[in-house]
Design a protein around this motif. Structure first.
Motif, PDB file in Angstrom:
ATOM      1  N   PHE A 145       3.080   9.694   9.606  1.00 14.05           N
ATOM      2  CA  PHE A 145       2.011  10.264  10.715  1.00 14.05           C
ATOM      3  C   PHE A 145       3.006  10.175  12.240  1.00 14.05           C
ATOM      4  N   TRP A 146       2.659  11.277  12.708  1.00 14.06           N
ATOM      5  CA  TRP A 146       3.302  11.466  14.117  1.00 14.06           C
ATOM      6  C   TRP A 146       2.588  11.119  15.347  1.00 14.06           C
ATOM      7  N   ASP A 147       1.333  10.739  15.217  1.00 11.14           N
ATOM      8  CA  ASP A 147       0.416  10.727  16.427  1.00 11.14           C
ATOM      9  C   ASP A 147       0.895   9.981  17.579  1.00 11.14           C
ATOM     10  N   PRO A 148       1.512   8.941  17.543  1.00  9.67           N
ATOM     11  CA  PRO A 148       1.902   8.232  18.596  1.00  9.67           C
ATOM     12  C   PRO A 148       3.184   8.814  19.410  1.00  9.67           C
ATOM     13  N   HIS A 149       3.724   9.717  18.802  1.00  5.60           N
ATOM     14  CA  HIS A 149       5.081  10.470  19.454  1.00  5.60           C
ATOM     15  C   HIS A 149       4.471  11.522  20.246  1.00  5.60           C
ATOM     16  N   THR A 150       5.140  11.618  21.370  1.00  3.37           N
ATOM     17  CA  THR A 150       4.979  12.443  22.577  1.00  3.37           C
ATOM     18  C   THR A 150       5.388  13.885  21.803  1.00  3.37           C
ATOM     19  N   PRO A 151       4.516  15.223  22.154  1.00  2.00           N
ATOM     20  CA  PRO A 151       3.164  14.951  23.192  1.00  2.00           C
ATOM     21  C   PRO A 151       2.084  14.418  22.377  1.00  2.00           C
ATOM     22  N   TYR A 152       1.307  13.639  23.382  1.00  2.00           N
ATOM     23  CA  TYR A 152       0.164  12.691  22.886  1.00  2.00           C
ATOM     24  C   TYR A 152      -0.860  13.936  22.258  1.00  2.00           C
ATOM     25  N   ARG A 153      -1.159  13.780  20.809  1.00  2.00           N
ATOM     26  CA  ARG A 153      -1.770  14.853  20.374  1.00  2.00           C
ATOM     27  C   ARG A 153      -3.109  14.517  19.570  1.00  2.00           C
ATOM     28  N   ALA A 154      -3.699  13.176  19.570  1.00  2.00           N
ATOM     29  CA  ALA A 154      -4.847  12.929  19.127  1.00  2.00           C
ATOM     30  C   ALA A 154      -5.995  14.111  19.581  1.00  2.00           C
ATOM     31  N   PRO A 155      -6.708  14.578  18.655  1.00  6.20           N
ATOM     32  CA  PRO A 155      -7.776  15.485  18.815  1.00  6.20           C
ATOM     33  C   PRO A 155      -8.730  14.888  19.828  1.00  6.20           C
ATOM     34  N   GLU A 156      -8.995  16.214  20.781  1.00  6.16           N
ATOM     35  CA  GLU A 156      -9.869  15.791  21.837  1.00  6.16           C
ATOM     36  C   GLU A 156     -11.397  15.378  21.276  1.00  6.16           C
ATOM     37  N   SER A 157     -11.711  15.408  20.307  1.00  3.73           N
ATOM     38  CA  SER A 157     -12.862  15.095  19.927  1.00  3.73           C
ATOM     39  C   SER A 157     -12.868  13.338  19.440  1.00  3.73           C
ATOM     40  N   PHE A 158     -11.736  12.855  19.361  1.00  2.00           N
ATOM     41  CA  PHE A 158     -11.438  11.433  18.880  1.00  2.00           C
ATOM     42  C   PHE A 158     -11.863  10.660  20.185  1.00  2.00           C
ATOM     43  N   GLY A 159     -11.804  11.371  21.563  1.00  2.00           N
ATOM     44  CA  GLY A 159     -12.147  10.632  22.837  1.00  2.00           C
ATOM     45  C   GLY A 159     -11.158   9.610  23.130  1.00  2.00           C
ATOM     46  N   ASN A 160     -11.530   8.989  24.082  1.00  2.00           N
ATOM     47  CA  ASN A 160     -10.647   7.733  24.690  1.00  2.00           C
ATOM     48  C   ASN A 160     -11.139   6.449  24.303  1.00  2.00           C
ATOM     49  N   PRO A 161     -10.978   5.821  23.390  1.00  2.00           N
ATOM     50  CA  PRO A 161     -11.572   4.530  23.184  1.00  2.00           C
ATOM     51  C   PRO A 161     -11.134   3.415  24.279  1.00  2.00           C
ATOM     52  N   PHE A 162     -10.117   3.811  25.210  1.00  2.00           N
ATOM     53  CA  PHE A 162      -9.723   2.901  26.341  1.00  2.00           C
ATOM     54  C   PHE A 162     -10.042   3.177  27.486  1.00  2.00           C
ATOM     55  N   GLU A 163     -10.908   4.195  27.812  1.00  2.00           N
ATOM     56  CA  GLU A 163     -11.165   4.927  29.121  1.00  2.00           C
ATOM     57  C   GLU A 163     -11.764   3.644  29.945  1.00  2.00           C
ATOM     58  N   ASN A 164     -12.555   3.017  29.498  1.00  2.00           N
ATOM     59  CA  ASN A 164     -13.121   1.734  30.407  1.00  2.00           C
ATOM     60  C   ASN A 164     -12.496   0.345  30.333  1.00  2.00           C
ATOM     61  N   GLU A 165     -11.209   0.518  29.467  1.00  2.00           N
ATOM     62  CA  GLU A 165     -10.504  -0.726  29.446  1.00  2.00           C
ATOM     63  C   GLU A 165      -9.407  -0.910  30.424  1.00  2.00           C
ATOM     64  N   PRO A 166      -8.900  -1.749  30.950  1.00  2.00           N
ATOM     65  CA  PRO A 166      -7.721  -1.986  31.776  1.00  2.00           C
ATOM     66  C   PRO A 166      -6.548  -1.763  31.141  1.00  2.00           C
ATOM     67  N   MET A 167      -5.459  -1.302  31.552  1.00  2.00           N
ATOM     68  CA  MET A 167      -4.005  -1.467  30.860  1.00  2.00           C
ATOM     69  C   MET A 167      -3.574  -2.631  30.723  1.00  2.00           C
ATOM     70  N   HIS A 168      -3.067  -3.068  29.769  1.00  2.00           N
ATOM     71  CA  HIS A 168      -2.203  -4.146  29.661  1.00  2.00           C
ATOM     72  C   HIS A 168      -0.815  -4.151  29.753  1.00  2.00           C
ATOM     73  N   THR A 169      -0.279  -3.949  30.968  1.00  2.00           N
ATOM     74  CA  THR A 169       0.963  -3.535  31.087  1.00  2.00           C
ATOM     75  C   THR A 169       1.757  -4.635  32.084  1.00  2.00           C
ATOM     76  N   TRP A 170       2.957  -4.668  31.871  1.00  2.00           N
ATOM     77  CA  TRP A 170       3.667  -5.243  32.824  1.00  2.00           C
ATOM     78  C   TRP A 170       4.212  -4.609  34.210  1.00  2.00           C
ATOM     79  N   ILE A 171       3.845  -3.444  34.434  1.00  2.00           N
ATOM     80  CA  ILE A 171       4.125  -2.499  35.415  1.00  2.00           C
ATOM     81  C   ILE A 171       3.186  -2.576  36.379  1.00  2.00           C
TER      82      ILE A 171
END
Length: 484
Positions: free
Chosen positions: A165-191
């Motif tokens: 499977f290539w899906d985490p590779h750019t360009p990000y290509r998960a189908p639009e129908s999948f939505g964004n499970p993280f839309e209302n979740e904060p980032m967990h990032t060091w930046i």
């Protein structure tokens, strides 16, 4: 015996739940991990895509098999030469042929060979399925082929199935129908905002200003993939795009696992989950790219559920991906290849014993030319071509305390740099003495104009830097690369 090999492109371990990520990206793979072994310090010897799989499949470091880049002479595996028999012994002893020798029927669902003209990858497979996307497809095209194969082979024993499977590779290509499970979740990032502002002044391709490598162009076919980011909201869009690719892949993997359970063979099936390389997600100022020989690019996940093996444990020894060949050979009772560079860790699988190495040398020749030593808490990086990032010739990071490589501490620890440099030098000498060629393929890359992804872009990039307020970086590049 049945073995399922899940090959997920561009997957960072620290974006998986079983490796401690706070977002729920990998619930299905986490379950497999709980039933097997998680390897915590697993690395591709050569990055990125093509070199990594060349080393895995051949069992040899890139310095010996010759395939270290994405273009030019060094994108092809070396010919064996006068010693070549009726069939090439590199292919006869390749990773996939281990399973054939163990009496298994082998199949692969992958577009990798066509994407990189690396047809050696197919050696050892009875069946190869190419959905035709050359690596640009989403998993919705791959999954049906894998499920169909499993359904047609229900009741069959002794098979090895590779699903890519290539899906985490750019360009990000998960189908639009999948939505964004993280839309209302904060980032967990060091930046944070201060770091982001610093990165906006970065010189080098695939910065936060140039996610398309040398510019900020976008493709309407990939609405999840921005061309740049100006603020924390833009940064979240990048992180969400990457994490959605991982979560989407996990849902596809879950459907494969569910089918194995429905067929009543899940418990007795060995499952391998890994990646070819990780991804820079802000480290060294690089985003959404596997561009360096460092921790985020070369550190990869490796999960193994092996019938009769240890369960629910982690192993912290240093391993290369090419160590998998002798490990599988030992577990399956297959005679190892004479030219392999790998070291078996079968004792870790069956007994839970530490079976790692004292140090590793990891390499990158496609975006930059770097060789790095990974030992103890340290990563020592030696740069031969900086891919226009203005890296110092030497860098040193304490990975335990600084996994995102924010603090180069070479000035404080010259004695550690000396150890790292010696590890690379000794490794280089050993490999060149073992090699059938007197030429280090890194030298081939450098003499053919540098890393493939840096060729032919500098003049246009200098202009872009000047037009986007980074004239200081442009001036340094002009001086370094002798541009008027």
């Amino acid at each position: 015996m049945r073995i399922l090999f899940i090959d997920i492109d561009t997957l960072r371990p620290d974006h998986m739940g079983c490796y401690g990520y706070e977002r729920c990206t990998t619930p299905n793979m986490d379950r497999v991990c709980a039933e097997g072994i998680r390897f915590d310090q697993y690395y591709c010897s050569d990055a990125p895509c093509l070199p990594s799989r060349a080393s895995l499949v051949s069992g040899m470091f890139g310095i010996r098999n010759g395939a270290v880049g994405h273009g030019g002479t060094a994108a092809d595996r070396r010919l064996t030469g006068p010693e070549r028999d009726f069939t090439d012994m590199v292919d006869e002893n390749c990773f996939h042929n281990i399973f054939r020798r163990a009496g298994m029927h082998t199949a692969s669902v992958s577009t990798f060979p066509e994407r990189h003209s690396s047809w050696w990858f197919n050696a050892g497979f009875n069946e190869c399925y190419n959905v035709g996307g050359r690596g640009g497809e989403s998993g919705e095209r791959v999954l049906p082929v894998a499920l169909d194969w499993l359904k047609r082979n229900e009741g069959r024993d002794n098979w090895f199935l590779h699903v890519h499977f290539w899906d985490p590779h750019t360009p990000y290509r998960a189908p639009e129908s999948f939505g964004n499970p993280f839309e209302n979740e904060p980032m967990h990032t060091w930046i944070g905002e201060e770091t982001l502002e610093l990165h906006k002044r970065h010189t080098g391709p695939h910065s936060i200003n140039e996610l398309s490598m040398y510019d900020d162009s976008t493709n309407p076919k990939f609405p999840r993939m921005p061309g740049s980011a100006d603020d924390m909201a833009g940064l979240k869009r990048i992180m969400d795009g990457y994490d959605c690719g991982i979560r989407y892949t996990d849902t596809l993997v879950g459907q494969i696992l569910d089918l194995l359970r429905a067929q009543g063979i899940y418990d007795d099936t060995a499952i391998i989950i890994t990646s070819d390389h990780g991804e820079n997600m802000g480290e060294l100022g690089i985003y959404s790219e596997h561009a360096t020989a460092d921790y985020p690019t070369c550190h990869i996940p490796f999960i193994l559920k092996w019938p009769g093996g240890k369960k629910g444990i982690s192993e912290s020894g240093l391993h290369y991906n090419l160590d998998l060949l002798p490990t599988m050979a030992e577990l399956l009772g297959v005679k190892p290849g004479e030219n392999w560079d790998g070291k078996s860790y079968a004792k870790a699988v069956m007994e839970g014993a530490e079976a790692g190495r004292d140090s590793l040398v990891i390499s990158q020749m496609a975006h930059v030319c770097q060789r790095s030593a990974r030992f103890g808490d340290w990563l020592y990086v030696r740069t031969y071509h900086d891919g226009f990032h203005l890296f110092d010739k030497e860098m040193l990071f304490n990975i335990r305390n600084d996994p995102h490589e924010q603090h180069d501490v070479k000035a404080e620890h010259p004695e550690v740099c000396a150890v790292g440099a010696k590890i690379i030098l000794d490794w280089h000498d050993e490999q060149m003495l073992k090699s059938d060629s007197p030429i280090d393929p890194m030298m081939t890359v450098l003499h053919e104009g540098g890393p493939y992804h840096a060729r032919g872009h500098l003049d246009a990039y200098l202009k872009r830097l000047e037009e986007t307020g980074r004239a200081e970086g442009a001036a340094k590049l002009r001086e370094k690369y002798k541009r008027a």
